[in-house]
Design a protein around this motif. Structure first.
Motif, PDB file in Angstrom:
ATOM      1  N   SER A 205      -2.967  12.296   3.217  1.00 29.79           N
ATOM      2  CA  SER A 205      -3.178  13.529   3.975  1.00 29.79           C
ATOM      3  C   SER A 205      -2.754  14.741   3.168  1.00 29.79           C
ATOM      4  CB  SER A 205      -2.410  13.500   5.304  1.00 29.79           C
ATOM      5  OG  SER A 205      -1.012  13.639   5.099  1.00 29.79           O
ATOM      6  N   VAL A 206      -3.308  15.877   3.568  1.00 29.63           N
ATOM      7  CA  VAL A 206      -2.866  17.175   3.069  1.00 29.63           C
ATOM      8  C   VAL A 206      -2.878  18.128   4.252  1.00 29.63           C
ATOM      9  CG1 VAL A 206      -5.222  17.750   2.343  1.00 29.63           C
ATOM     10  CG2 VAL A 206      -3.289  19.052   1.434  1.00 29.63           C
ATOM     11  N   GLY A 207      -1.791  18.884   4.390  1.00 32.67           N
ATOM     12  CA  GLY A 207      -1.688  19.828   5.492  1.00 32.67           C
ATOM     13  C   GLY A 207      -1.287  21.197   4.993  1.00 32.67           C
ATOM     14  N   TYR A 208      -1.886  22.220   5.566  1.00 31.69           N
ATOM     15  CA  TYR A 208      -1.550  23.605   5.253  1.00 31.69           C
ATOM     16  C   TYR A 208      -0.807  24.226   6.429  1.00 31.69           C
ATOM     17  CZ  TYR A 208      -3.930  24.711   0.853  1.00 31.69           C
ATOM     18  OH  TYR A 208      -4.282  24.808  -0.467  1.00 31.69           O
ATOM     19  N   GLU A 209       0.249  24.956   6.125  1.00 31.03           N
ATOM     20  CA  GLU A 209       0.982  25.684   7.151  1.00 31.03           C
ATOM     21  C   GLU A 209       1.396  27.041   6.597  1.00 31.03           C
ATOM     22  OE1 GLU A 209       2.489  27.445  10.035  1.00 31.03           O
ATOM     23  OE2 GLU A 209       1.444  25.531  10.361  1.00 31.03           O
ATOM     24  N   LEU A 210       0.968  28.097   7.282  1.00 30.96           N
ATOM     25  CA  LEU A 210       1.228  29.458   6.824  1.00 30.96           C
ATOM     26  C   LEU A 210       2.677  29.873   7.027  1.00 30.96           C
ATOM     27  CD1 LEU A 210       0.072  32.161   5.785  1.00 30.96           C
ATOM     28  CD2 LEU A 210      -0.529  32.715   8.145  1.00 30.96           C
ATOM     29  N   ASP A 211       3.306  29.390   8.097  1.00 25.31           N
ATOM     30  CA  ASP A 211       4.652  29.810   8.455  1.00 25.31           C
ATOM     31  C   ASP A 211       5.675  28.834   7.873  1.00 25.31           C
ATOM     32  OD1 ASP A 211       7.002  30.662   9.620  1.00 25.31           O
ATOM     33  OD2 ASP A 211       6.132  30.930  11.617  1.00 25.31           O
ATOM     34  N   PRO A 212       6.463  29.251   6.877  1.00 26.05           N
ATOM     35  CA  PRO A 212       7.449  28.331   6.276  1.00 26.05           C
ATOM     36  C   PRO A 212       8.549  27.914   7.236  1.00 26.05           C
ATOM     37  CG  PRO A 212       7.762  30.579   5.453  1.00 26.05           C
ATOM     38  CD  PRO A 212       6.490  30.587   6.240  1.00 26.05           C
ATOM     39  N   ALA A 213       8.659  28.579   8.390  1.00 33.44           N
ATOM     40  CA  ALA A 213       9.680  28.205   9.370  1.00 33.44           C
ATOM     41  C   ALA A 213       9.456  26.796   9.902  1.00 33.44           C
ATOM     42  CB  ALA A 213       9.686  29.206  10.530  1.00 33.44           C
TER      43      ALA A 213
ATOM     44  N   MET B  33       0.840  -1.189   0.000  1.00 35.19           N
ATOM     45  CA  MET B  33       0.000   0.000   0.000  1.00 35.19           C
ATOM     46  C   MET B  33       0.878   1.242   0.000  1.00 35.19           C
ATOM     47  SD  MET B  33      -3.047   1.054   2.686  1.00 35.19           S
ATOM     48  CE  MET B  33      -1.984   1.232   4.109  1.00 35.19           C
ATOM     49  N   GLU B  34       0.458   2.257  -0.725  1.00 30.16           N
ATOM     50  CA  GLU B  34       1.185   3.523  -0.777  1.00 30.16           C
ATOM     51  C   GLU B  34       0.227   4.659  -0.439  1.00 30.16           C
ATOM     52  OE1 GLU B  34       4.645   4.718  -3.629  1.00 30.16           O
ATOM     53  OE2 GLU B  34       2.792   5.451  -4.554  1.00 30.16           O
ATOM     54  N   THR B  35       0.684   5.590   0.390  1.00 26.59           N
ATOM     55  CA  THR B  35      -0.121   6.763   0.712  1.00 26.59           C
ATOM     56  C   THR B  35       0.628   8.031   0.315  1.00 26.59           C
ATOM     57  OG1 THR B  35       0.745   6.829   2.987  1.00 26.59           O
ATOM     58  CG2 THR B  35      -1.321   5.623   2.605  1.00 26.59           C
ATOM     59  N   GLU B  36      -0.138   9.067   0.001  1.00 27.25           N
ATOM     60  CA  GLU B  36       0.413  10.353  -0.432  1.00 27.25           C
ATOM     61  C   GLU B  36       0.105  11.419   0.606  1.00 27.25           C
ATOM     62  OE1 GLU B  36       0.322  13.278  -4.352  1.00 27.25           O
ATOM     63  OE2 GLU B  36      -1.471  12.108  -3.832  1.00 27.25           O
ATOM     64  N   HIS B  37       1.103  12.269   0.848  1.00 26.13           N
ATOM     65  CA  HIS B  37       0.968  13.302   1.866  1.00 26.13           C
ATOM     66  C   HIS B  37       1.514  14.613   1.314  1.00 26.13           C
ATOM     67  CE1 HIS B  37       0.117  10.037   4.705  1.00 26.13           C
ATOM     68  NE2 HIS B  37       0.992   9.389   3.965  1.00 26.13           N
ATOM     69  N   ARG B  38       0.653  15.602   1.217  1.00 26.91           N
ATOM     70  CA  ARG B  38       1.049  16.910   0.696  1.00 26.91           C
ATOM     71  C   ARG B  38       1.136  17.922   1.829  1.00 26.91           C
ATOM     72  NH1 ARG B  38      -3.123  18.812  -3.422  1.00 26.91           N
ATOM     73  NH2 ARG B  38      -4.553  17.602  -2.145  1.00 26.91           N
ATOM     74  N   VAL B  39       2.210  18.691   1.837  1.00 28.22           N
ATOM     75  CA  VAL B  39       2.374  19.800   2.771  1.00 28.22           C
ATOM     76  C   VAL B  39       2.392  21.077   1.941  1.00 28.22           C
ATOM     77  CG1 VAL B  39       3.896  20.912   4.436  1.00 28.22           C
ATOM     78  CG2 VAL B  39       3.620  18.420   4.463  1.00 28.22           C
ATOM     79  N   VAL B  40       1.388  21.907   2.138  1.00 21.27           N
ATOM     80  CA  VAL B  40       1.227  23.135   1.370  1.00 21.27           C
ATOM     81  C   VAL B  40       1.581  24.316   2.262  1.00 21.27           C
ATOM     82  CG1 VAL B  40      -0.361  24.554   0.017  1.00 21.27           C
ATOM     83  CG2 VAL B  40      -0.610  22.053   0.028  1.00 21.27           C
ATOM     84  N   LEU B  41       2.588  25.072   1.880  1.00 22.36           N
ATOM     85  CA  LEU B  41       3.015  26.237   2.652  1.00 22.36           C
ATOM     86  C   LEU B  41       2.248  27.450   2.145  1.00 22.36           C
ATOM     87  CD1 LEU B  41       6.853  25.492   2.746  1.00 22.36           C
ATOM     88  CD2 LEU B  41       5.120  24.971   4.484  1.00 22.36           C
TER      89      LEU B  41
END
Length: 347
Positions: free
Chosen positions: A253-261, A1-9
């Motif tokens: 999953s997909v995650g949003y983070e405003l602070d690129p730090a 099984m493979e899962t995809e995870h996106r982190v959007v800054l």
């Protein structure tokens, strides 16, 4: 099984990278209005917040901060599929504004606003964070009546978007995603006692803006309210705890983070997932085996045989359960952040 995870800054007030009805579960912990460590963040989002605080107008600041969060809740309603669940961990605030000390009920305000967006409220969970402090009060100490209880809990608010989700009869991914009977009894209690976790972060700004919940919180919620093949959204990703939980649980999953730090901290968290996943999966199976031995010692052993493991289970729904462990995580940069691909093998 493979899962995809996106982190959007990017700013989660517009979840532009997420299509309508594209996620099955939201698990998040936003900045808490009127908790001082997040004043600067809310002021950056809306300068009127700083003016309200300078004027000593706590009620106005409270509403303005929740207005900023409300745009995210509206986007969550757009991207959450019908029947999907939203879990929001939030703490109330205690603060003196304009000389008056009071509690600011963040959880009440979010419930009201989520209901205004059409979500149905479900029973919530109190996350109690026990401390060893001898001072279980604030205020005048041993003299009545001006002391106050210490605030030692947060809320995990639970909402449904529309009616119950429907599944085909005998849906394989749903039955593989089953949890143990004894896990159900613990997880679906309305009070969780889970210690917080110390944050090991570099940089003053990053430390000031991080208050990540312990991994156990999103991991439980993901296993409770989603199945293999589902996608989990966290619009306030922070150090990436929800991304790690989704990987361990075998969900996209997909995650949003405003602070690129926070990007470096997220990457470091992801690097530890294979080892973490293996340990947590083994611990979960060991805990069930111990449960079985206790039941046998009591003369009441579980009555069904698991199909993928050499132990019995308590209910028929657990028989097809299949746990997975992460064996590898590949990463790549994208135009808006990072993308991770996790490989899972049956455990």
């Amino acid at each position: 099984m493979e899962t995809e995870h996106r982190v959007v800054l990017d700013d989660a007030r517009t979840l532009a990278a997420v299509d309508d009805d594209a996620v099955d579960l939201v698990v998040t912990s936003p900045p808490y209005p009127l908790v001082e460590q997040w004043d600067d963040l809310f002021a950056e989002l809306d300068p009127a917040v700083e003016s309200a605080l300078d004027d000593g107008d706590g009620d106005r600041a409270f509403q303005l901060m929740h207005d900023a969060l409300d745009t995210v809740w509206a986007e969550c309603e757009r991207v959450l599929a019908p029947g999907g669940i939203a879990c929001i961990n939030v703490g109330d605030a205690t603060r003196t504004v304009d000389g008056q000390f009071q509690l600011w009920p963040n959880h009440c305000e979010i419930v009201t606003r989520m209901r205004d967006h059409g979500f149905s409220s479900l029973p919530e969970i109190l996350w109690r964070k026990p401390t060893n402090s001898p001072s279980k009060f604030m205020g005048s100490g041993t003299l009545p009546p001006n002391a106050y209880p210490t605030l030692e809990h947060e809320h995990v608010l639970v909402f449904r978007n529309g009616d119950l989700r429907e599944f085909p009869p005998g849906d394989g991914e749903r039955y593989e995603s089953a949890y143990f009977w004894e896990e159900r009894n613990e997880w679906f209690s309305d009070c969780w006692e889970i210690l917080g976790e110390e944050q090991h972060l570099d940089g003053d700004r990053t430390r000031e803006r991080s208050a990540a919940y312990p991994l156990e919180i999103p991991l439980r919620l993901i296993r409770m309210f989603s199945t293999y093949g589902d996608s989990v959204l966290d619009p306030f990703l922070g150090t990436g705890t929800t991304t790690v939980a989704a990987m361990v649980a075998g969900r996209d999953s997909v995650g949003y983070e405003l602070d690129p730090a926070f990007a470096e901290a997220i990457g470091e968290s992801v690097e530890r997932v294979p080892e973490l996943s293996d340990r947590l999966t083994a611990d979960r199976l060991d805990a069930h085996r111990e449960f079985v031995e206790r039941r046998r010692a009591e003369g009441d052993p579980p009555g069904y045989e698991a199909e993928n493991y050499e132990f019995p289970v308590t209910t028929r729904n657990e028989q097809e359960m299949q746990l997975y462990t992460v064996t590898d995580v590949a990463s790549e940069r994208t135009d808006d952040g990072h993308r991770y691909l996790a490989t899972h093998d049956p455990y």
